[in-house]
Design a protein around this motif. Sequence first.
Motif, mmCIF file in Angstrom:
data_model
loop_
_atom_site.group_PDB
_atom_site.id
_atom_site.type_symbol
_atom_site.label_atom_id
_atom_site.label_comp_id
_atom_site.label_asym_id
_atom_site.label_seq_id
_atom_site.Cartn_x
_atom_site.Cartn_y
_atom_site.Cartn_z
ATOM 1 N N UNK A 2 37.960 48.922 48.347
ATOM 2 C CA UNK A 2 38.340 47.547 47.855
ATOM 3 C C UNK A 2 37.488 46.517 48.419
ATOM 4 N N UNK A 3 36.995 45.405 47.814
ATOM 5 C CA UNK A 3 36.556 44.184 48.554
ATOM 6 C C UNK A 3 37.113 43.022 47.758
ATOM 7 N N UNK A 4 37.036 41.952 48.292
ATOM 8 C CA UNK A 4 37.489 40.679 47.851
ATOM 9 C C UNK A 4 36.526 39.852 47.300
ATOM 10 N N UNK A 5 36.814 39.089 46.354
ATOM 11 C CA UNK A 5 35.965 38.163 45.602
ATOM 12 C C UNK A 5 34.960 37.235 46.563
ATOM 13 N N UNK A 6 33.817 37.150 46.500
ATOM 14 C CA UNK A 6 32.969 36.518 47.456
ATOM 15 C C UNK A 6 33.230 34.856 47.098
ATOM 16 N N UNK A 16 34.307 33.288 43.018
ATOM 17 C CA UNK A 16 33.994 33.650 41.945
ATOM 18 C C UNK A 16 34.997 34.535 41.017
ATOM 19 N N UNK A 17 34.996 34.454 39.578
ATOM 20 C CA UNK A 17 35.954 35.217 38.658
ATOM 21 C C UNK A 17 36.198 36.766 39.095
ATOM 22 N N UNK A 18 37.142 37.300 38.535
ATOM 23 C CA UNK A 18 37.188 38.673 38.621
ATOM 24 C C UNK A 18 36.294 39.318 37.759
ATOM 25 N N UNK A 19 35.675 40.403 38.063
ATOM 26 C CA UNK A 19 34.664 41.367 37.517
ATOM 27 C C UNK A 19 35.116 42.369 36.533
ATOM 28 N N UNK A 61 20.211 47.406 36.916
ATOM 29 C CA UNK A 61 19.447 46.059 36.870
ATOM 30 C C UNK A 61 20.486 44.941 36.698
ATOM 31 N N UNK A 62 21.666 45.081 36.639
ATOM 32 C CA UNK A 62 22.840 43.977 36.688
ATOM 33 C C UNK A 62 23.401 43.988 38.065
ATOM 34 N N UNK A 63 23.062 44.852 39.082
ATOM 35 C CA UNK A 63 23.812 44.807 40.439
ATOM 36 C C UNK A 63 23.751 43.451 41.030
ATOM 37 N N UNK A 64 22.741 42.601 41.123
ATOM 38 C CA UNK A 64 22.802 41.359 41.523
ATOM 39 C C UNK A 64 23.894 40.339 41.138
ATOM 40 N N UNK A 65 24.273 40.571 39.996
ATOM 41 C CA UNK A 65 25.604 39.855 39.416
ATOM 42 C C UNK A 65 26.814 40.151 40.080
ATOM 43 N N UNK A 66 26.931 41.394 40.749
ATOM 44 C CA UNK A 66 28.169 41.724 41.463
ATOM 45 C C UNK A 66 28.574 40.713 42.441
ATOM 46 N N UNK A 68 29.192 41.441 45.514
ATOM 47 C CA UNK A 68 30.487 41.495 46.485
ATOM 48 C C UNK A 68 31.712 41.786 45.878
ATOM 49 N N UNK A 69 31.807 41.608 44.558
ATOM 50 C CA UNK A 69 33.100 41.774 43.859
ATOM 51 C C UNK A 69 33.432 43.296 43.484
ATOM 52 N N UNK A 70 34.564 43.651 43.297
ATOM 53 C CA UNK A 70 35.164 44.949 42.669
ATOM 54 C C UNK A 70 35.187 44.862 41.368
ATOM 55 N N UNK A 71 35.166 46.076 40.628
ATOM 56 C CA UNK A 71 35.558 46.310 39.184
ATOM 57 C C UNK A 71 36.956 46.222 38.962
ATOM 58 N N UNK A 72 37.551 45.282 38.335
ATOM 59 C CA UNK A 72 39.117 45.305 37.918
ATOM 60 C C UNK A 72 39.550 46.221 36.962
#
Length: 391
Positions: A2-6, A16-19, A61-66, A68-72
């Motif tokens: 797990x990672x915390x939101x950046x 950043x909001x949850x992802x 192609x969407x990974x730049x939008x992550x 540092x977040x995790x998927x909730x």
Amino acid sequence: MTLTSSLIQAPGISQLPPLALYIHIPWCVRKCPYCDFNSHAAGPELPEAAYVAALLTDLDQELAAVQGRVITSIFFGGGTPSLFSADALGRLLRGVEQRIPFASDIEITLEANPGTFEQDKFKAYRQTGINRLSIGVQSFQPAKLQALGRIHNGEEAIRAAGMARAAGFDNFNMDLMHGLPDQSMDDALGDLRQAIELGPTHLSWYQLTVEPNTVFWNQPPELPEDDILWDIQEAGQGLMAANGFGQYEVSAYAQPERAARHNLNYWRFGDFIGIGAGAHGKLTYADGRIVRTWKTRLPKDYLNLAKPFKAGEKQLPEDELPFEFLMNALRLTQGVEAQLFTDRTGLPLARLAQARRLAEQRGLLQVEPDRLVATPRGQLFLNDLLQYFLT
């Protein structure tokens, strides 16, 4: 893992909001006459392997939008995602997790049609990590199911709930419609009682609406009159409340602690990546931009690697953010904490002050300085309430 939101540096936005992740699988056995979703009749064989590969390339192609977040949460929507095999969905989930870490308590929901239920198949779904089902029942009554063009019957819908539980799903939703052609109060409440008896943890109960670009739009069925619809709504809400289902959104009712986390993220203006034919996304970037995206709709175009996945995107301008935020947040019966507006948009709460006063004076918004909450009247006339926040 797990990672915390950046943390980000944009003015007014401290985190950043949850992802979440939405995955669209666009095939159905057949198209229902009321459906305006991006769904297409399946052929004799589904291109599972090619579509899973395309979904993962789309996600790459969407990974730049992550950032540092995790998927909730993950939601498989459609179409009828349960047409896909457990093997295909398992490969997809493993590919997603290799790219983006999952939260330790991730919610993974699969939409399923009762006509696609097979015990071994759903047990295998559970083993892939899918931990929540959303079962599209709509009604248990033969005449109503026939009018809606559904492929299952009432007995299959009843069996589906038992099979879900036997497969290891202790958390599942049932979708039900009311306001159906020739539906009486007894019909509507009978469907609700039957659903409650099957022990779901969540009910999505919403009125049938006739949407453009559907069969019903061109050949409208005869629907109950407004007075009957209002009586059904009141009686149904009372029945669910008496059985422990608290209403937390316009058409969502849940047992305690069983609200759909994926949908709550939408309504609280969280972020979500959308992959798949016709999928939509909403993403916040470190520079403060909030962008909505949408993918190409036709499966054949989505699977054509010579064509781009993304059909378009739009950065939300500052003057549209109040409406965009409240269009979601005010659907929640308890609203949201007022500070969330600034947290999600980067705008000061004072930006809403004049519109809030007018809406409060009209009895559409609660007078609560620390929360943004529609009154019961505001819930009924939500479109009228939202007009105050258009600039």
